[in-house]
Design a protein around this motif. Structure first.
Motif: not given
Lengths: 380, 250
Positions: B106, B111, B117, B119, B126, B129-130, B142, B178
């Motif tokens: 984290l 990655f 991949n 969500i 979002e 922001a995960f 975020r 991301r």
């Protein structure tokens, strides 16, 4: 986008499946609430009724519990004599022999509950506060005083005939005002015609009215000591017995509703497990990005909890509505609110729904949080 | 052309500071081996791999079954080696628990996968922001950070779209945004252009190498043309590192 929003988003992404699961939990909770509400309703009605009953002690044969509407009268005139003697010594106000007879079937319109009263005793001695709306309050030798609801339900009018058997016919001499209690559904008749119908001189129970200042428990124990084979029950004894009986029936009804609950729980578990299998890769991505196992575990358990809690709350609301409808009917038919959704029942239902969600979510959550990242991502 | 698929890739914004304590952490593998048991047979997926990954881009190439994916799995802490170890500075990644490795990922790693991949139930912003949610940043931060990154990859107008409404190239750019959300010092990319058309490939590659300039970018690919843009190329064969090459400039 908090964790709860993530859970909601996932449930909304599969609306039909979520809705069907919700319905399963809803039906399970509704049935449980309804089943248990009958116990609560009976408990409440019984307490109300007993608080309205005048005599504080009821003498019944040993082995008999509660109010004796069923069973053959077993107290002999001799035992009544002994009780009168004991009562005089203890200084009680009156000992009133009574007899109960139930006639009819399952249909309230053709069911009658008779209570026999000795000569000169009016129903208001046993049920303080009852008043007559038409005719007399004291029945003559061949007269009957009819409760308000039974009069309305069976269309009994003043002066009309009331046949107890082919040979015994009485006349309606009085109709009581509606009191909201048990008396609304009783027909008070003299003891003799009832004993004639049953072919006995015995009584079902002896009701003991106390003078002010007398303690029911003490008098009951003293009466019992001088009346072998008989038992003196106070209102508290009746309540305690009823509570025991209701607890047993609560357990039986909860056992029955448990079937629905287990089915509801399996539905939630199935939905969550399917959701986990479909989202293995998604969980793998989350773990790859840095989500801890606990995060995934919480995500899945929350999903099950949310489904169960929402279904439970809706089930409680529906159960309460159906309970209200049932009460409208039973109040009209037998004058009793048979069902009650009490605060403790509501809390219990929600806790059961919560427990259901938790137990249904634990296994899928554990599974989801333990999948190796490489397997979840298909990188083996 | 889909919205946001501009020919000229936009520039990444200046880094927005996150937890950068380990920015300079050096990722290295020492005598890394991974063997699987397949029935009676032992399969050697990786054998005696030793390499220290410097800042800049390193491409890992090799035929199927050469151990590229296994290497990435081990370097990222997705899997544990049979022998040897992975070190991030002084931190022995292979000796950490599953959750500790997740925490290291984290804070230090981003990655980009071949399959994107994303969500599926989250919108583009979002998704970006995960990782910030996992890191416990407040909602406002975020959102601002995610939107800034989406703007940097040219997808601000697509911020509120679900992945299913985005093209492959757009999804991969969201995935890159991301990966950069927490400004990690290490960036892994596994066949990042494998599923893209030529135009999207160029765009994603350009963004990727730009992001990799000030980071340690480890790029696993079959695509030799893409690999040739890296600062160095590691050739794997039969689970062994057989050659380290530096592509000719230009």
């Amino acid at each position: 986008m908090e964790v709860l929003a993530l859970v909601l988003r996932n449930l909304l992404a599969r609306p039909v499946r979520s809705l069907l699961t919700l319905l399963g939990v809803l039906i399970a909770t509704t049935s449980m609430v309804l089943f248990l509400s009958f116990g609560e309703g009976l408990r409440r009605s019984l307490a109300q009724e007993l608080s309205r009953v005048g005599p504080a002690i009821q003498i019944v044969p040993e082995g008999m519990e509660g109010l004796g509407f069923s069973g053959y009268p077993e107290i002999t005139p001799k035992e009544y004599g002994l009780a009168q003697e004991a009562g005089r010594e203890l200084g009680v106000r009156a000992i009133i022999p009574t007899l109960f007879l139930a006639r009819g079937g399952f249909d309230p319109q053709t069911s009658f509950f008779f209570q026999g009263l000795p000569e000169g005793v009016a129903p208001d001695l046993l049920y303080p506060g009852v008043r007559v709306q038409a005719g007399s309050l004291l029945p003559s030798e061949r007269g009957a005083i009819v409760g308000a609801k039974v009069a309305k339900r069976s269309q009994l009018s003043l002066g009309g005939p009331l046949r107890l058997s082919p040979r015994v016919e009485l006349r309606v001499e009085g109709i009581l005002e509606e009191s909201g209690g048990l008396a609304d559904n009783l027909i008070f008749v003299p003891l003799k015609p009832l004993q004639e119908v049953l072919g006995t001189e015995n009584y079902t129970a002896l009701l003991v009215a106390l003078n002010p200042g007398q303690k029911a428990e003490e008098v009951a124990r003293a009466l019992e000591a001088s009346l072998p084979g008989l038992k003196a029950q106070t209102t508290g004894d009746v309540m305690r017995f009823a509570e025991r009986a209701l607890r047993i029936s609560d357990l039986v009804r909860f056992g029955i509703s448990l079937v629905a609950l287990v089915v509801g729980g399996l539905l939630v578990a199935n939905t969550v497990m399917m959701s986990v299998y479909e989202r293995i890769r998604e969980f793998g991505v989350m773990r790859a990005l840095g989500a801890r196992r606990g995060f995934i575990f919480r995500l899945v358990v929350l999903e099950a909890l949310l489904l169960a809690l929402l279904g439970g709350a809706l089930g409680l609301a529906l159960g309460s509505a159906v309970s209200y409808a049932i009460n409208l009917y039973t109040l009209d038919q037998v004058g009793l609110a048979l069902s009650a959704v009490t605060p403790r029942l509501s809390l219990f239902a929600l806790l059961v729904a919560l427990g259901l969600g938790l137990s249904a979510g634990l296994l899928p959550a554990y599974h989801a949080s333990r999948i190796p990242v490489v397997e979840a991502l298909g990188r083996v | 052309m889909k919205n946001g698929d501009q020919a000229t890739p936009p520039q990444l914004p200046p880094r927005i500071g996150a937890n950068r304590e380990s920015t300079m952490a050096n990722l290295r593998a020492e005598n890394l081996s991974k063997r699987y048991r397949q029935g009676e047979r032992e399969v050697v997926a990786l054998e005696g791999f030793t390499f220290s990954f410097p800042q800049g881009s390193t491409a890992v190439v090799g035929p199927s079954g050469s151990g590229k994916t296994t290497l990435l799995n081990l370097l990222a802490g997705f899997d544990l080696p049979t022998e040897g170890g992975v070190y991030l500075g002084e931190l022995a990644l292979h000796q950490l628990s599953e959750d500790q490795r997740a925490e290291v990922r984290l804070r230090n790693m981003g990655f980009v996968f071949q399959q994107w991949n994303l969500i599926p139930t989250l919108t583009a912003w979002e998704n970006v922001a995960f990782p910030l949610l996992l890191a416990g940043l407040p909602p406002k931060t975020r959102r601002e950070r995610a939107l800034a990154l989406l703007e940097a990859v040219g997808l601000l107008e697509r911020a509120h779209h679900l992945p299913s409404r985005l093209s492959g190239g757009e999804q991969q750019r969201v995935a890159l945004a991301r990966a950069l959300a927490l400004d990690p010092p290490i960036l892994f990319a596994d066949e990042p252009t494998g599923n893209l058309d030529a135009s999207s490939r160029e765009q994603v590659a350009s963004l990727l190498f730009e992001a990799g300039q000030a980071r340690t970018l480890i790029l696993v690919t079959h695509d030799l043309e893409l690999a040739s843009q890296a600062d160095r190329i590691l050739h794997l064969r039969g689970g062994r590192l057989v050659r380290v090459a530096t592509p000719a400039p230009g």
